[in-house]
Design an enzyme around this catalytic site. Sequence first.
Site, PDB file in Angstrom:
ATOM      1  N   ASP A  72      38.664  35.329  41.340  1.00  0.00           N
ATOM      2  CA  ASP A  72      39.987  35.199  40.394  1.00  0.00           C
ATOM      3  C   ASP A  72      40.414  33.937  39.869  1.00  0.00           C
ATOM      4  OD1 ASP A  72      40.239  37.790  41.146  1.00  0.00           O
ATOM      5  OD2 ASP A  72      42.526  37.871  41.584  1.00  0.00           O
ATOM      6  N   HIS A 123      38.848  33.071  45.222  1.00  0.00           N
ATOM      7  CA  HIS A 123      39.365  32.149  43.913  1.00  0.00           C
ATOM      8  C   HIS A 123      38.339  31.363  43.630  1.00  0.00           C
ATOM      9  CE1 HIS A 123      42.980  34.141  45.148  1.00  0.00           C
ATOM     10  NE2 HIS A 123      43.413  34.007  43.924  1.00  0.00           N
TER      11      HIS A 123
END
Length: 217
Positions: free
Chosen positions: A39, A184
Amino acid sequence: MLLTTGLVLGLSAAPAGAAEPVIVDSTKHGGRTVAFTFDDGPNPADTPRLLDVLRRHHVKAVFCLWGDFVEAHPELVRDIVAGGHSLCNHSMHHDNMGDWTPERIEADLRQTSAAIHRAAPGVPIRYFRAPYGSWGQSPRVAAKLGMTSLGWKLVIGDWEPPGTDELVRRVKEGLTEGAVVLMHDGPNDRGQTVDAVERLIPELRADGWRFDRPARG
């Protein structure tokens, strides 16, 4: 709160060609498989190195793209696509959509997808992931736009700096069969995540795990 995989939101049928309004958190094939998702990128400090790690280990992942950073770094979106990875709309500004109207959600998702397509024309955007996992009415809107809402079974908290060893431990101890894992590659320093991924891929394979794509609704 995440919805159970396969739970359909609402009773009305989706338009022809649309995805089903579900939130998926499992791999396509199940069993001893895992899907890595990343992400809040693209991030010029860490996304290129992550892409190199995935390329060397022949792993395909899903990149959930933040629209502001797509506009700032379109070349990285093209690099992600060139690596054979799947794209996910992660909203334009990473706002909490939990109490938004469907019309506001749709405008944001369309704006984000348009930014992605300016960077990489014609590329499929198969998934949508709500910032903060605050879904609200977004799964139905995403489905209308042809995107499956992408949840997760394991999130490892790599927005904090626990260190590479701890991230590796969290994945190996928390992993379940068919899990979608949330990590992430942006927007801040994600070097420890990239280091963890580089260690995890061969270790998981040695333990009998296979890398897969998420399911689609």
